[in-house]
Design a protein around this motif. Structure first.
Motif, PDB file in Angstrom:
ATOM      1  N   ARG A 164       0.837  -1.390  -0.006  1.00 32.95           N
ATOM      2  CA  ARG A 164       0.029   0.043   0.140  1.00 32.95           C
ATOM      3  C   ARG A 164       0.837   1.218   0.045  1.00 32.95           C
ATOM      4  O   ARG A 164       1.843   1.110   0.862  1.00 32.95           O
ATOM      5  N   THR A 165       0.339   2.196  -0.805  1.00 33.60           N
ATOM      6  CA  THR A 165       1.365   3.468  -0.767  1.00 33.60           C
ATOM      7  C   THR A 165       0.394   4.613  -0.344  1.00 33.60           C
ATOM      8  O   THR A 165      -0.811   4.477  -0.577  1.00 33.60           O
ATOM      9  N   ASP A 166       1.184   5.716   0.109  1.00 35.29           N
ATOM     10  CA  ASP A 166       0.314   6.860   0.597  1.00 35.29           C
ATOM     11  C   ASP A 166      -0.247   7.611  -1.000  1.00 35.29           C
ATOM     12  O   ASP A 166       0.173   7.286  -2.032  1.00 35.29           O
ATOM     13  N   ILE A 167      -1.285   8.305  -0.591  1.00 38.00           N
ATOM     14  CA  ILE A 167      -2.232   8.831  -1.621  1.00 38.00           C
ATOM     15  C   ILE A 167      -2.177  10.451  -1.847  1.00 38.00           C
ATOM     16  O   ILE A 167      -2.331  10.979  -0.570  1.00 38.00           O
ATOM     17  N   PHE A 168      -1.769  10.908  -2.847  1.00 34.09           N
ATOM     18  CA  PHE A 168      -1.686  12.428  -2.771  1.00 34.09           C
ATOM     19  C   PHE A 168      -2.737  12.858  -3.948  1.00 34.09           C
ATOM     20  O   PHE A 168      -2.644  12.384  -4.945  1.00 34.09           O
ATOM     21  N   LEU A 169      -3.492  13.797  -3.665  1.00 34.62           N
ATOM     22  CA  LEU A 169      -4.392  14.582  -4.675  1.00 34.62           C
ATOM     23  C   LEU A 169      -4.376  16.141  -4.337  1.00 34.62           C
ATOM     24  O   LEU A 169      -3.844  16.625  -3.525  1.00 34.62           O
ATOM     25  N   ARG A 170      -4.667  16.692  -5.540  1.00 34.03           N
ATOM     26  CA  ARG A 170      -4.659  18.276  -5.412  1.00 34.03           C
ATOM     27  C   ARG A 170      -5.992  18.699  -6.163  1.00 34.03           C
ATOM     28  O   ARG A 170      -6.275  18.035  -7.136  1.00 34.03           O
ATOM     29  N   GLN A 171      -6.661  19.714  -5.609  1.00 32.33           N
ATOM     30  CA  GLN A 171      -7.826  20.503  -6.169  1.00 32.33           C
ATOM     31  C   GLN A 171      -7.591  21.575  -6.129  1.00 32.33           C
ATOM     32  O   GLN A 171      -6.993  22.245  -5.031  1.00 32.33           O
ATOM     33  N   GLY A 172      -8.296  22.700  -6.703  1.00 32.50           N
ATOM     34  CA  GLY A 172      -8.241  23.938  -6.399  1.00 32.50           C
ATOM     35  C   GLY A 172      -9.191  24.640  -7.588  1.00 32.50           C
ATOM     36  O   GLY A 172      -9.715  24.306  -8.274  1.00 32.50           O
ATOM     37  N   GLU A 173      -9.110  26.105  -7.361  1.00 33.16           N
ATOM     38  CA  GLU A 173      -9.636  26.961  -7.974  1.00 33.16           C
ATOM     39  C   GLU A 173      -8.534  28.051  -8.367  1.00 33.16           C
ATOM     40  O   GLU A 173      -7.288  27.943  -8.278  1.00 33.16           O
ATOM     41  N   VAL A 174      -8.987  29.087  -9.073  1.00 34.17           N
ATOM     42  CA  VAL A 174      -8.090  30.304  -9.423  1.00 34.17           C
ATOM     43  C   VAL A 174      -7.512  30.971  -8.216  1.00 34.17           C
ATOM     44  O   VAL A 174      -6.289  31.094  -8.081  1.00 34.17           O
ATOM     45  N   SER A 175      -8.162  31.091  -7.029  1.00 33.63           N
ATOM     46  CA  SER A 175      -7.544  31.884  -5.779  1.00 33.63           C
ATOM     47  C   SER A 175      -7.342  30.772  -4.718  1.00 33.63           C
ATOM     48  O   SER A 175      -7.174  31.313  -3.679  1.00 33.63           O
ATOM     49  N   LYS A 176      -7.731  29.549  -4.866  1.00 32.25           N
ATOM     50  CA  LYS A 176      -7.541  28.632  -3.869  1.00 32.25           C
ATOM     51  C   LYS A 176      -7.160  27.391  -4.134  1.00 32.25           C
ATOM     52  O   LYS A 176      -7.591  26.740  -5.256  1.00 32.25           O
ATOM     53  N   GLN A 177      -6.267  26.653  -3.431  1.00 38.15           N
ATOM     54  CA  GLN A 177      -5.830  25.365  -3.607  1.00 38.15           C
ATOM     55  C   GLN A 177      -5.665  24.188  -2.533  1.00 38.15           C
ATOM     56  O   GLN A 177      -5.458  24.981  -1.298  1.00 38.15           O
ATOM     57  N   THR A 200      -4.597  29.782   0.107  1.00 36.02           N
ATOM     58  CA  THR A 200      -5.290  30.971  -0.757  1.00 36.02           C
ATOM     59  C   THR A 200      -3.949  31.514  -1.683  1.00 36.02           C
ATOM     60  O   THR A 200      -2.883  31.546  -1.218  1.00 36.02           O
ATOM     61  N   LEU A 201      -4.314  31.878  -2.950  1.00 34.83           N
ATOM     62  CA  LEU A 201      -3.429  32.252  -3.931  1.00 34.83           C
ATOM     63  C   LEU A 201      -3.544  33.922  -4.122  1.00 34.83           C
ATOM     64  O   LEU A 201      -4.854  34.271  -4.494  1.00 34.83           O
ATOM     65  N   ALA A 202      -2.368  34.585  -4.073  1.00 36.11           N
ATOM     66  CA  ALA A 202      -2.377  35.753  -4.556  1.00 36.11           C
ATOM     67  C   ALA A 202      -2.480  36.064  -6.029  1.00 36.11           C
ATOM     68  O   ALA A 202      -2.320  34.931  -6.774  1.00 36.11           O
ATOM     69  N   LYS A 203      -2.481  37.300  -6.406  1.00 35.02           N
ATOM     70  CA  LYS A 203      -2.658  37.520  -7.731  1.00 35.02           C
ATOM     71  C   LYS A 203      -1.346  37.096  -8.432  1.00 35.02           C
ATOM     72  O   LYS A 203      -1.392  36.623  -9.731  1.00 35.02           O
ATOM     73  N   ASP A 204      -0.463  37.141  -7.848  1.00 34.39           N
ATOM     74  CA  ASP A 204       1.012  36.775  -8.376  1.00 34.39           C
ATOM     75  C   ASP A 204       1.304  35.189  -8.362  1.00 34.39           C
ATOM     76  O   ASP A 204       2.330  34.690  -8.848  1.00 34.39           O
ATOM     77  N   THR A 206       1.440  33.560  -5.457  1.00 36.75           N
ATOM     78  CA  THR A 206       1.864  33.134  -4.240  1.00 36.75           C
ATOM     79  C   THR A 206       0.909  32.674  -3.463  1.00 36.75           C
ATOM     80  O   THR A 206      -0.047  33.139  -2.940  1.00 36.75           O
ATOM     81  N   PRO A 207       1.252  31.264  -2.719  1.00 34.83           N
ATOM     82  CA  PRO A 207       0.470  30.658  -1.606  1.00 34.83           C
ATOM     83  C   PRO A 207       0.420  31.135  -0.363  1.00 34.83           C
ATOM     84  O   PRO A 207       1.541  31.471   0.150  1.00 34.83           O
ATOM     85  N   THR A 208      -0.636  31.276   0.185  1.00 34.48           N
ATOM     86  CA  THR A 208      -0.846  31.684   1.784  1.00 34.48           C
ATOM     87  C   THR A 208      -1.393  30.514   2.527  1.00 34.48           C
ATOM     88  O   THR A 208      -2.736  30.233   2.127  1.00 34.48           O
ATOM     89  N   PHE A 209      -1.085  29.857   3.496  1.00 34.96           N
ATOM     90  CA  PHE A 209      -1.457  28.709   4.414  1.00 34.96           C
ATOM     91  C   PHE A 209      -2.782  29.409   4.820  1.00 34.96           C
ATOM     92  O   PHE A 209      -2.690  30.300   5.655  1.00 34.96           O
ATOM     93  N   GLU A 210      -3.888  28.650   4.799  1.00 36.88           N
ATOM     94  CA  GLU A 210      -5.118  29.180   5.345  1.00 36.88           C
ATOM     95  C   GLU A 210      -5.723  28.037   6.564  1.00 36.88           C
ATOM     96  O   GLU A 210      -6.269  28.601   7.690  1.00 36.88           O
ATOM     97  N   GLY A 211      -5.487  26.876   6.343  1.00 40.12           N
ATOM     98  CA  GLY A 211      -5.882  25.994   7.430  1.00 40.12           C
ATOM     99  C   GLY A 211      -5.641  24.556   7.058  1.00 40.12           C
ATOM    100  O   GLY A 211      -5.118  24.077   5.834  1.00 40.12           O
ATOM    101  N   ARG A 212      -5.870  23.804   8.118  1.00 38.72           N
ATOM    102  CA  ARG A 212      -5.712  22.234   7.860  1.00 38.72           C
ATOM    103  C   ARG A 212      -6.805  21.441   8.476  1.00 38.72           C
ATOM    104  O   ARG A 212      -7.448  21.949   9.570  1.00 38.72           O
ATOM    105  N   ILE A 213      -7.162  20.406   8.007  1.00 38.10           N
ATOM    106  CA  ILE A 213      -8.219  19.673   8.454  1.00 38.10           C
ATOM    107  C   ILE A 213      -7.698  18.248   8.504  1.00 38.10           C
ATOM    108  O   ILE A 213      -7.069  17.651   7.315  1.00 38.10           O
TER     109      ILE A 213
END
Length: 379
Positions: A164-177, A200-204, A206-213
């Motif tokens: 069994r291997t770890d699973i990594f996924l990624r989802q997002g929109e223009v301003s959020k990943q 959250t993604l800035a206009k340039d 740059t990602p900013t950490f918003e939270g963790r679940i």
């Protein structure tokens, strides 16, 4: 004969040259040769896949011969479509060599019939079949391949020897990943010990950490993730606990866990939406864009291979050298196929433009055939 009459009428209606006997005759010969080449190629692929399935899956499941044949019919069509250009090359070669050996080609040329007159219908019909291939046959082959992959995945999940291997996924929109990690996945497709990092993604960009679940279980639904026993933490705020928590998702529940592995598993009609979704999630969609261009260039590839087969088999028997010229055509066909694979690899790595990687080889094959025909026919 009466039963076949509707089919013959349909084929006659689809033939733009149905009112011209010579073009129709040559076209039917080319179609019969192509069908024969397809049967030979498919037989070889079936034999290879039968041995592979018997060795790989037969060791993990008690499969009888009929079950293996069923899996064979699910796996092989996708591979056959990849090698379909060779069916057009070999079929056209055999058709025109047969016309040459029966002196029918000599009679046509002696009557003043230009080679363009009976080559263009075969080339045009190959392009039409190419359109049907990407719009009809490709989606069918993709569905069958998906069912084979599902069966194979079910065996892997039930096989305790599979690591069994770890699973990594990624989802997002223009301003959020959102980056998703899970330790494992159970037989129902539920992620266990899953963690969601949101940025959250800035206009340039740059990602900013918003939270963790953190959640004990995470199930991907149509438009959202359903989390159980979840803990949500945000910078500067106390953690919150939820028995159930729902967060939005733009991932496809059917393909979220395997879509990044093989672009060939996405059919022609789903590719534009898949490309948009991958790019929105922050990934590179180069492989999928290349796949789309390669599919769009399929009619051109079929037409090029057909024209090459005709161009290398028009030499009259009395002049000699037909066998050598025919073998040269086969060799050039293999070179074009491997050149197409090389361009595909370079396109995926973005060494050359993706558009060039998808269209260059089919265009070169058709132009090479047209150049050879102009040289041999018009001097």
């Amino acid at each position: 004969m009466n039963r076949l009459q509707p089919l013959l009428t349909l084929l006659s209606f689809l033939n733009p040259w149905r009112n011209r006997r010579l073009e129709t005759y040559v076209l039917l010969r080319c179609l019969m040769g192509t069908l024969t080449g397809l049967v030979v190629i498919a037989s070889i692929i079936f034999l290879i896949d039968y041995v592979e399935i018997s060795k790989s899956l037969g060791q993990r499941a008690d499969l009888n011969s009929f079950q293996i044949i069923g899996l064979l019919l699910l796996k092989s069509p996708n591979i056959i479509l990849v090698l379909l250009p060779f069916a057009f090359l070999f079929g056209t070669l055999s058709a025109f060599v047969g016309l040459n050996r029966r002196s029918e080609l000599i009679a046509m040329r002696a009557a003043g019939v230009s080679a363009w007159r009976f080559i263009l219908p075969a080339t045009g019909m190959a392009a039409i079949i190419g359109v049907l291939t990407i719009t009809v046959l490709n989606p069918i082959a993709t569905v069958l391949s998906d069912r084979y992959d599902q069966f194979n995945s079910g065996l892997e999940q039930s096989d305790t020897r599979v690591k069994r291997t770890d699973i990594f996924l990624r989802q997002g929109e223009v301003s959020k990943q959102t980056v998703i990690h899970a330790r494992t996945q159970d037989a129902r497709g539920t992620l266990l010990d899953a963690t969601f990092w949101t940025y959250t993604l800035a206009k340039d960009g740059t990602p900013t950490f918003e939270g963790r679940i953190d959640a004990k279980e995470a199930v991907l639904k149509t438009r959202n993730w359903l989390l159980k026993n979840a803990r949500e933490a945000k910078p500067g705020e106390p953690a919150q606990y939820f028995n159930q928590l729902s967060i939005d998702s733009n991932l496809d529940a059917r393909r979220a866990f395997d879509k990044y592995a093989a672009p060939q598993s996405t059919n022609f009609w789903e590719l534009p939406a898949t490309i948009f979704q991958i790019e929105t999630s922050g990934f590179s969609a180069a492989s999928y864009i290349l796949r789309l261009h390669q599919l769009l260039a399929t009619p051109l590839m079929f037409a090029g291979m057909t024209a090459l087969g005709a161009a290398f088999s028009l030499r009259l028997m009395r002049i000699g050298g037909l066998a050598r010229l025919t073998l040269s055509g086969v060799g050039l066909g293999f070179i074009i196929f491997f050149l197409n694979q090389l361009c595909g690899s370079m396109g995926k790595a973005e060494v050359i433009p993706i558009f060039l990687a998808g269209w260059a080889t089919p265009a070169v094959s058709l132009l090479a055939a047209m150049t050879l025909l102009v040289y041999t026919e018009d001097g």
